[in-house]
Each structure stands twice: as structure tokens, then as C-alpha cells.
Design a protein around this motif. Structure first.
Motif, PDB file in Angstrom:
ATOM      1  N   PRO A 129      74.649  23.731 -25.880  1.00 15.52           N
ATOM      2  CA  PRO A 129      74.482  24.736 -24.823  1.00 15.52           C
ATOM      3  C   PRO A 129      73.755  25.996 -25.259  1.00 15.52           C
ATOM      4  O   PRO A 129      72.850  26.481 -24.559  1.00 15.52           O
ATOM      5  CB  PRO A 129      75.930  25.041 -24.412  1.00 15.52           C
ATOM      6  CG  PRO A 129      76.689  23.823 -24.776  1.00 15.52           C
ATOM      7  CD  PRO A 129      76.045  23.292 -26.017  1.00 15.52           C
ATOM      8  N   LYS A 133      70.148  27.075 -23.811  1.00 15.98           N
ATOM      9  CA  LYS A 133      70.064  28.348 -23.068  1.00 15.98           C
ATOM     10  C   LYS A 133      68.939  29.211 -23.626  1.00 15.98           C
ATOM     11  O   LYS A 133      68.148  29.807 -22.883  1.00 15.98           O
ATOM     12  CB  LYS A 133      71.392  29.087 -23.160  1.00 15.98           C
ATOM     13  CG  LYS A 133      71.354  30.511 -22.591  1.00 15.98           C
ATOM     14  CD  LYS A 133      72.703  31.184 -22.769  1.00 15.98           C
ATOM     15  CE  LYS A 133      72.656  32.634 -22.309  1.00 15.98           C
ATOM     16  NZ  LYS A 133      71.856  33.486 -23.216  1.00 15.98           N
ATOM     17  N   GLU A 134      68.854  29.268 -24.952  1.00 15.16           N
ATOM     18  CA  GLU A 134      67.808  30.079 -25.584  1.00 15.16           C
ATOM     19  C   GLU A 134      66.419  29.582 -25.216  1.00 15.16           C
ATOM     20  O   GLU A 134      65.521  30.363 -24.909  1.00 15.16           O
ATOM     21  CB  GLU A 134      68.007  30.040 -27.101  1.00 15.16           C
ATOM     22  CG  GLU A 134      66.974  30.849 -27.880  1.00 15.16           C
ATOM     23  CD  GLU A 134      67.154  30.685 -29.384  1.00 15.16           C
ATOM     24  OE1 GLU A 134      66.209  31.061 -30.113  1.00 15.16           O
ATOM     25  OE2 GLU A 134      68.209  30.187 -29.818  1.00 15.16           O
ATOM     26  N   SER A 137      66.438  29.114 -20.732  1.00 19.05           N
ATOM     27  CA  SER A 137      66.759  30.260 -19.888  1.00 19.05           C
ATOM     28  C   SER A 137      66.234  31.577 -20.447  1.00 19.05           C
ATOM     29  O   SER A 137      65.625  32.370 -19.723  1.00 19.05           O
ATOM     30  CB  SER A 137      68.281  30.356 -19.699  1.00 19.05           C
ATOM     31  OG  SER A 137      68.629  31.464 -18.921  1.00 19.05           O
ATOM     32  N   ASP A 138      66.441  31.814 -21.735  1.00 23.02           N
ATOM     33  CA  ASP A 138      66.042  33.100 -22.324  1.00 23.02           C
ATOM     34  C   ASP A 138      64.545  33.176 -22.608  1.00 23.02           C
ATOM     35  O   ASP A 138      63.895  34.179 -22.313  1.00 23.02           O
ATOM     36  CB  ASP A 138      66.827  33.352 -23.614  1.00 23.02           C
ATOM     37  CG  ASP A 138      68.321  33.461 -23.376  1.00 23.02           C
ATOM     38  OD1 ASP A 138      68.709  33.623 -22.197  1.00 23.02           O
ATOM     39  OD2 ASP A 138      69.093  33.379 -24.349  1.00 23.02           O
ATOM     40  N   ASP A 166      76.995  29.706 -20.965  1.00 23.79           N
ATOM     41  CA  ASP A 166      75.627  29.301 -21.312  1.00 23.79           C
ATOM     42  C   ASP A 166      75.102  28.272 -20.316  1.00 23.79           C
ATOM     43  O   ASP A 166      73.935  28.316 -19.912  1.00 23.79           O
ATOM     44  CB  ASP A 166      75.586  28.707 -22.729  1.00 23.79           C
ATOM     45  CG  ASP A 166      75.850  29.749 -23.804  1.00 23.79           C
ATOM     46  OD1 ASP A 166      75.672  30.946 -23.522  1.00 23.79           O
ATOM     47  OD2 ASP A 166      76.242  29.363 -24.917  1.00 23.79           O
ATOM     48  N   ASP A 169      73.988  29.905 -17.121  1.00 21.35           N
ATOM     49  CA  ASP A 169      72.667  30.542 -17.257  1.00 21.35           C
ATOM     50  C   ASP A 169      71.543  29.524 -17.088  1.00 21.35           C
ATOM     51  O   ASP A 169      70.512  29.822 -16.470  1.00 21.35           O
ATOM     52  CB  ASP A 169      72.545  31.228 -18.623  1.00 21.35           C
ATOM     53  CG  ASP A 169      73.366  32.505 -18.710  1.00 21.35           C
ATOM     54  OD1 ASP A 169      73.747  33.018 -17.643  1.00 21.35           O
ATOM     55  OD2 ASP A 169      73.646  32.962 -19.832  1.00 21.35           O
ATOM     56  N   VAL A 170      71.729  28.329 -17.642  1.00 21.63           N
ATOM     57  CA  VAL A 170      70.709  27.286 -17.511  1.00 21.63           C
ATOM     58  C   VAL A 170      70.605  26.836 -16.054  1.00 21.63           C
ATOM     59  O   VAL A 170      69.509  26.692 -15.502  1.00 21.63           O
ATOM     60  CB  VAL A 170      71.040  26.083 -18.431  1.00 21.63           C
ATOM     61  CG1 VAL A 170      70.092  24.921 -18.145  1.00 21.63           C
ATOM     62  CG2 VAL A 170      70.952  26.496 -19.897  1.00 21.63           C
TER      63      VAL A 170
END
Length: 462
Positions: A129, A133-134, A137-138, A166, A169-170
Motif C-alpha cells: 500500500p 500510494k507513493e 497517488s503522490d 493509503d 488515497d489511491v
């Protein structure tokens, strides 16, 4: 369904499955794959080792358009080891689908060592996760508008480890129409509530009644007054397992157990969250190459990791949530083989053993001695018999009150509570002695009566 060819899959995928050794689907695959091919979101709860991974990989590969250079599938796993295992399963199909791109994103090394890294979007992204996410999403590394399917693998562990923030966020970056497939060995109210925002309640598959494979035999082992380390050494000497996983609930306990085995000349390898990424990879490599017959591990190895030929699972203690025990037991009895799961307990841990036993599975009970393992026909129940409710006579109650009153002082003096307690205990001991003497007399009387009865029978027969 008895064969994959009956799922209306493409001839190419059927041939690939056959070449990889998959001819007949498992029960969970027969139920899930047709639903997944319809594009429906689903929740699959099934025993560990039931073939959940290919339940989503098969429809995922079937529905992926390899001619489109865009990310279409995401698989989210709770640990690096599980993500690597899913990646290996998926990557095996690329031999038969050369255009299919599968990428693993579970650590910085996985990206830096990958020639295409995050520059070329894969068709299937598999990872943990935080790393996903990094990337998704980020950093906005890929266009997510083409994502059609998301898998949450071992969802109960994702919840347990606190990864749903996390995941949220995705999901905020994904199309609303995305198909979500959730796979989990256990399901509780909190997890169901978490999943509602992604999946609704379109489809819920409850697996077989057994929490682990029916090929796993469960055994409770009363270690009596032996220390747990000595008990383990005795058990390994008596049982001589072909390949054993020894589980402990804490990293510290894992480390102490492995040190004890090493000091006593028993070769073993350790696997827990205390190891860094390089050490964990080395440990998995050694385990899978059959270098050791004993693996001491935390519950990190209990979730989703496929290890062949595990003959025995040993639980030195039980997890705080006893239902997670079944993840441990599910490491054996896989790939159509049988296995044994052994649960150590003593008088102090009997409560947890009883809680586990109440969850409705077949088991037997054993007693571990220093040089043998014997069946205990009385089972857990004998140890758990409630103490008989004590009934006190008026005389006993009167004497206890009298002792308390005599030990009491008008002035509060140091140690008065201790003196009062000792006085009461003295009275209770008197009645205990009387009860013991009465019991001994009753037994003697019964023996004499039995002798007299037998003598009378002999005399009558003459």
C-alpha cells in the motif's frame, strides 16, 4: 466447473494455464472466476491455500488489453513477501503473453532495478500500500483513468496493519466504475464496514465451513511444567518433522526461540519483521531452497506465503485474536498434501486454548513428555472443569467471622490486614484438614465395604 476450458477463456490463456500445470480449478476458483469475468465487484472469503491468487489473476489477464499501453490492473498486498509471490505468479504468464507487462512496486529497489521503472506503464501493478500510494497517488507516475480492476489481497491483514488510509488515497484517484475484488481468509464487522465504500454488497462468497484445509489435522499439546523452549526441543526430537514452521506471537519470542535452537545444535532460520529487506529476501530464498527443516517465524509468514512441503506447523503460543491461528495452520496441508498443526499450551494458557477449541473444528489432545508424545483421552475439558461451588456450614461462617473480629483492633496498626488474613486462613485450613480426613475415611470405608462384598460373594459360591 471441472476444467479451466469450461470458463469460456481464450485458447491462449487455457494453453498457458495447462503449460503452467493448472488443469482443474479449485472450488473457490470455480465460484469466483465466472463472477469476475462479468466485471462484478466481489468479496471472497475462503480458507487459506484455496487458490485465491489465481481466482483474480486468471480473469485479470483474460480481460486485459495488452495492445493498450496503460495501467489497467492494481493488486494491493499487505507485505513485500506476498507482493513478490503474487508478482512471480503473474510474471509466469508473460512467457505465453509477451506483450503483457507486469511490475512489482514494494520497495525502492524494485523500481530502481527495473529497467522500465515508472517510465512505462505496466498492465498490472502489484505492490504494497505505501509504495503504491507513493507511485500512483503522490507522484502521479501513471494515468489512472484506464484502471479497470483493483484487488485487495489478504484484506484482513491490510486492516490489521493499518493500511486503509493509503488505500483510500489511491482510490480517490481511480474511476468510480473500477471493479474491486477483495480476498480475505477472515471477515469481521470492521472490515465489512471499511469495504462498503469500495464495493457495496453486490457479491459475497462465503467459502467452505472449515477455516483451514480439511487436509490439516489440529493437535493441542499440553507441555505441562516444561518451559516452552525445552518443550520445543523435546517435540522436535520426538516428532522429527520433515519441514516445520515454528510460530511465536512476538519478534522478541522469535529471536529467543531461534537463539535457543542454535545453542542446542538445531539448525533453523528466523523470519520476522526485525529483519531488513535484504535479510528477509535471503531468509525466503533459504527456506524455499530447503536448506533448513525448521523455520522460526512471526505471523508475518502466516499470511499468504506459499511454501511447499510444510509437514508441521507449531504454535508456541496463540495470537491475541485466536482466529488468526488458522492463518498459521493454513501453511500446511497445501497443494493436495496433508499436514499437522500443533498448539502448545499449559495451565496458564488453557483459557486461550479453550477459546480456540470453541471455534468448531476437529482436534485431538496430547501430552508432551521429555521423550514421548502421548494421546490425552481426557482432552481439554478435564483441565477446564469448573471448581465445585463451595457451600459453607453455619459453623464455618461463624468461626471465620470470629477470627476476623479477634484479629481486628480498635486502633489501626501496621500489618493489621495481614494478621487478619492469617487468622482467617488458619480457620480455613482447619476445615480443609477436616474435609481431607473425611474424604480419606470415606475412601477407606468404601474399600472395606468392597472387600466385605467380595468375601460374601466367595462364601456364597462355596
Amino acid at each position: 466447473m471441472s476444467r479451466f476450458t469450461e470458463f469460456n477463456l481464450s485458447p491462449e490463456l487455457c494453453r498457458a494455464l495447462s503449460k503452467l500445470g493448472y488443469e482443474n480449478p479449485s472450488p473457490v476458483q470455480s465460484r469466483v472466476i465466472p463472477k469476475a469475468l462479468q466485471g462484478k465487484s466481489l468479496v471472497c472469503q475462503s480458507e487459506t491455500g484455496s487458490g485465491k491468487t489465481h481466482s483474480y489473476l486468471v480473469p485479470m489477464i483474460e480481460m486485459t488489453d495488452v495492445n493498450l499501453s496503460r495501467l489497467q490492473n492494481i493488486v494491493i498486498c499487505p507485505s513485500r513477501e506476498l507482493a513478490r509471490q503474487v508478482f512471480d505468479f503473474a510474471f509466469a504468464f508473460t512467457k505465453y503473453f509477451p506483450k503483457l507487462k507486469v511490475r512489482l512496486y514494494s520497495s525502492e529497489a524494485d523500481v530502481s532495478q527495473n529497467k522500465e521503472g515508472v517510465n512505462v506503464p505496466p498492465h498490472i501493478a502489484i505492490g504494497t500500500p505505501g509504495r503504491l500510494k507513493e507511485i500512483l497517488s503522490d507522484s502521479y507516475c501513471f494515468d489512472l483513468h484506464g484502471v479497470r480492476r483493483v484487488v485487495l489481497d489478504e484484506a484482513d491483514m491490510l486492516l490489521e496493519l493499518g493500511y486503509f488510509e493509503d488505500i483510500d488515497d489511491v482510490y480517490q484517484k481511480l474511476p468510480e466504475s473500477v471493479q474491486t475484488m477483495v480476498f480475505s481468509a477472515t471477515m469481521n464487522t470492521e472490515l465489512k464496514c471499511r469495504l462498503e465504500r469500495y464495493i457495496g454488497s453486490e457479491f459475497l462468497f462465503q467459502g467452505e465451513k472449515d477455516k483451514t484445509s480439511s487436509r490439516v489435522a489440529h493437535h493441542f499439546v499440553d507441555i505441562k511444567h516444561q518451559g516452552v523452549f525445552e518443550a520445543l526441543r523435546s517435540f522436535l526430537t520426538v516428532r522429527k518433522p520433515y519441514f516445520a514452521l515454528v510460530f511465536a506471537s512476538t519478534k522478541e519470542m522469535v529471536k529467543k526461540t531461534q537463539s535457543f535452537l542454535k545453542e542446542n545444535g538445531i539448525d533453523s532460520v528466523m523470519f520476522s519483521g526485525d529483519l531488513d529487506q535484504r535479510e528477509r529476501k535471503q531468509a525466503i530464498r533459504r527456506i524455499r531452497s530447503n536448506q533448513y527443516s525448521v523455520v522460526v517465524c512471526s505471523d508475518l509468514l502466516a499470511r499468504g506465503i506459499d511454501l511447499e512441503d510444510v509437514s508441521d506447523v507449531i504454535s508456541l503460543d496463540l495470537p491475541s485474536d485466536s482466529s488468526y491461528y488458522f492463518h498459521r495452520a493454513g501453511r500446511t496441508g497445501r497443494f493436495d498434501k496433508t499436514g499437522d498443526s500443533w498448539i502448545f499450551y499449559n495451565a496458564d494458557s488453557l483459557g486461550k486454548a479453550l477459546e480456540l477449541a470453541s471455534q468448531g473444528f476437529a482436534y485431538d489432545c496430547n501430552i508432551l513428555k521429555k521423550d514421548s508424545l502421548v494421546r490425552n483421552p481426557t482432552g481439554l475439558e478435564k483441565n477446564a472443569l469448573p471448581a465445585k461451588k463451595r457451600t459453607f456450614s453455619e459453623e464455618q461462617i461463624r468461626e471465620v467471622k470470629k477470627a476476623k473480629a479477634e484479629a481486628k483492633s480498635d486502633k489501626v496498626k501496621p500489618g493489621y490486614k495481614k494478621k487478619q488474613k492469617m487468622a482467617v486462613e488458619k480457620v480455613k485450613n482447619k476445615f480443609r484438614r477436616q474435609a481431607i480426613q473425611k474424604s480419606i475415611k470415606a475412601k477407606k470405608d468404601a474399600r472395606y465395604a468392597e472387600k466385605a462384598r467380595r468375601k460374601a460373594e466367595r462364601d456364597a459360591a462355596k
